[in-house]
Design a protein around this motif. Sequence first.
Motif, PDB file in Angstrom:
ATOM      1  N   SER A  69      34.040   2.709 -22.760  1.00  0.00           N
ATOM      2  CA  SER A  69      32.612   3.159 -23.399  1.00  0.00           C
ATOM      3  C   SER A  69      32.819   4.693 -23.115  1.00  0.00           C
ATOM      4  CB  SER A  69      31.475   2.520 -22.491  1.00  0.00           C
ATOM      5  OG  SER A  69      31.902   2.968 -21.609  1.00  0.00           O
ATOM      6  N   THR A  70      33.724   5.345 -22.214  1.00  0.00           N
ATOM      7  CA  THR A  70      33.743   6.537 -22.058  1.00  0.00           C
ATOM      8  C   THR A  70      34.636   7.327 -23.112  1.00  0.00           C
ATOM      9  OG1 THR A  70      35.652   6.083 -20.826  1.00  0.00           O
ATOM     10  CG2 THR A  70      33.562   6.524 -19.651  1.00  0.00           C
ATOM     11  N   ASP A  71      35.332   6.558 -23.994  1.00  0.00           N
ATOM     12  CA  ASP A  71      36.018   7.274 -25.086  1.00  0.00           C
ATOM     13  C   ASP A  71      35.037   7.755 -26.295  1.00  0.00           C
ATOM     14  OD1 ASP A  71      37.731   7.800 -27.473  1.00  0.00           O
ATOM     15  OD2 ASP A  71      39.341   6.623 -26.168  1.00  0.00           O
ATOM     16  N   PRO A  72      35.222   8.999 -26.810  1.00  0.00           N
ATOM     17  CA  PRO A  72      34.313   9.248 -27.884  1.00  0.00           C
ATOM     18  C   PRO A  72      34.529   8.683 -29.217  1.00  0.00           C
ATOM     19  CG  PRO A  72      35.217  11.119 -26.896  1.00  0.00           C
ATOM     20  CD  PRO A  72      35.858  10.140 -26.165  1.00  0.00           C
ATOM     21  N   ASN A  74      35.044   5.419 -29.120  1.00  0.00           N
ATOM     22  CA  ASN A  74      34.117   3.850 -28.745  1.00  0.00           C
ATOM     23  C   ASN A  74      33.133   3.504 -29.839  1.00  0.00           C
ATOM     24  OD1 ASN A  74      31.750   2.695 -27.474  1.00  0.00           O
ATOM     25  ND2 ASN A  74      33.548   1.451 -26.825  1.00  0.00           N
ATOM     26  N   SER A  77      29.716   4.746 -28.667  1.00  0.00           N
ATOM     27  CA  SER A  77      29.657   6.346 -29.013  1.00  0.00           C
ATOM     28  C   SER A  77      29.611   6.826 -30.334  1.00  0.00           C
ATOM     29  CB  SER A  77      31.124   6.879 -28.062  1.00  0.00           C
ATOM     30  OG  SER A  77      31.472   5.944 -26.993  1.00  0.00           O
ATOM     31  N   GLN A  78      30.359   6.139 -31.120  1.00  0.00           N
ATOM     32  CA  GLN A  78      30.129   6.716 -32.369  1.00  0.00           C
ATOM     33  C   GLN A  78      28.674   6.575 -32.922  1.00  0.00           C
ATOM     34  OE1 GLN A  78      32.356   8.515 -34.903  1.00  0.00           O
ATOM     35  NE2 GLN A  78      33.011   9.048 -33.039  1.00  0.00           N
ATOM     36  N   SER A  80      25.975   6.382 -31.345  1.00  0.00           N
ATOM     37  CA  SER A  80      25.024   7.310 -30.493  1.00  0.00           C
ATOM     38  C   SER A  80      25.273   8.758 -31.005  1.00  0.00           C
ATOM     39  CB  SER A  80      25.743   7.409 -29.140  1.00  0.00           C
ATOM     40  OG  SER A  80      25.764   6.156 -28.559  1.00  0.00           O
ATOM     41  N   TYR A 259      32.980  14.100 -33.857  1.00  0.00           N
ATOM     42  CA  TYR A 259      34.389  14.017 -33.067  1.00  0.00           C
ATOM     43  C   TYR A 259      35.212  13.787 -33.960  1.00  0.00           C
ATOM     44  CZ  TYR A 259      37.266  12.981 -29.381  1.00  0.00           C
ATOM     45  OH  TYR A 259      38.444  12.922 -28.579  1.00  0.00           O
ATOM     46  N   GLN A 266      34.984  17.384 -30.064  1.00  0.00           N
ATOM     47  CA  GLN A 266      33.801  17.564 -30.843  1.00  0.00           C
ATOM     48  C   GLN A 266      33.632  18.819 -31.461  1.00  0.00           C
ATOM     49  OE1 GLN A 266      30.707  17.633 -27.468  1.00  0.00           O
ATOM     50  NE2 GLN A 266      30.827  15.269 -27.315  1.00  0.00           N
TER      51      GLN A 266
END
Length: 471
Positions: A69-72, A74, A77-78, A80, A259, A266
């Motif tokens: 979940s810490t991977d952008p 993920n 995450s996308q 979000s 990203y 980013q």
Amino acid sequence: MTSKAKFSRREFMIAAGVAGGGAALGLSGLTPTAYAQVGVRQDINDPRLDPRVIQALRDGVNAMKRLPSTDPKNWVSQASIHQNFCPHGNWFFLPWHRAYLYYFEQICRQASGWPGFMLPYWDWTTSPKVPAPFWGDASNPLFDDTRQIGPDDAADPEFVGQDAIDGLLRTPDFLTFASGVATSQRQRSTTGELEGTPHNYIHGSFVLGDMATFMSPLDPIFWLHHCNVDRLWTQWDQLHPNNTTQDTRWHNFTLNRFYDPRQNTQVSRRVSTLLSTYSLGYRYPNQPGTAPSGPRRFRGTLQSVQTGLRSARAVNQQARTSAPVTVELALPSRLRGSVNSVASVASDTAPSQRIRLAVSVQMPENLQTGVRLFINTENPGPNTPITDPGYVGTFAFFGDHDGGTGRGGTMDMSTLPFIFDVTDSVQRLSRASRLTAGSSVRVSVVPIPSGRQRTREATVRTEQVRLEAIS
Ligand code: C2O
């Protein structure tokens, strides 16, 4: 997961070489032939679709869901990014979602291990059911079990059918088609026809579940839905080649925040770098194989609305399916002149002025509400046919405050102005002798249940109605 293979450096380079170069340089420095290799984003329901497209989408989504979940990159995450940054109800809606899809396509290339992956689109007009690859069970990464429809449910042609789409593509004014002026990314302006009708309906009345919220990209169909919205923008562009706004507040605006998996960072994008799909490495089947040459001209069609060319009236009333609201709008003489001159233009010529109708409402308690607008229609109700000459259009809602999911996002969704080009309606009414040269017009707001709860009565609080002429 075989992350090493799926995110190999070599594939980064291939993907970047095909699609990244044009994007980085922008349109100006490149000749049309530099775009010769753009990929084609295909219709997922096209029988000639390369089967690798669905496989790569499945593999890519699966890989993204398994990333920490810490991977952008993920999956959550996308989504979000959408929750925290997506603009709705303003003129950044189309370019922002174009960039969001572009970077998602890049991530999918890496995650699937196929650098040639092109995001497909779901054309809900010709194929109104959520496509078969998105159904099944939890073992299918493209399935989302929060949807409130099944594989046999079809989207309502009132919102996504050919007539509705033809109508909005005919709208020559960019801001009426593509939503209105704002000076910050998430400032509420007016919701235009593409966003307010098919776009909102698919999210908030049809698919539902995750799709009704600002975390809608959790449902994989989101990406194909927006790909179709993006495709319709290219169609509008072809029909009205110079009508994109020339306003520098739009062209020079920097959109946040995406990203880029090729740089692992980013990024933000200026709107002006997002106006050629060719420079982003893709096109749709409706677009020519090579980019049109020469610089683009942006003329826009909107002049500021002058005094005397606008009539607004506060309403502040609940409209119900069984008790629609009708408002009498007085026409000051200059506006009346515009309405009458538009009405008297021969049906085969485009009038130089356009008439627009803006209706502000509050987001209804029940999101599965459609709002039909009519002009000069006697006793309009839920059974008045939408083939009536006075029919203007129907809008829908997206962006549940929270719906109990905590996913409402941070945009102010309270008062929502929707805007429609009513020039065609005015001409139809005139030919039907229902537009007398009088000093007022009657505007009716008819809420209808738009989801599957067909028997429920719908309610919407109508705050203001406004008619204006632009040229
Ligand atoms: Cu920003 Cu259709 O969602």
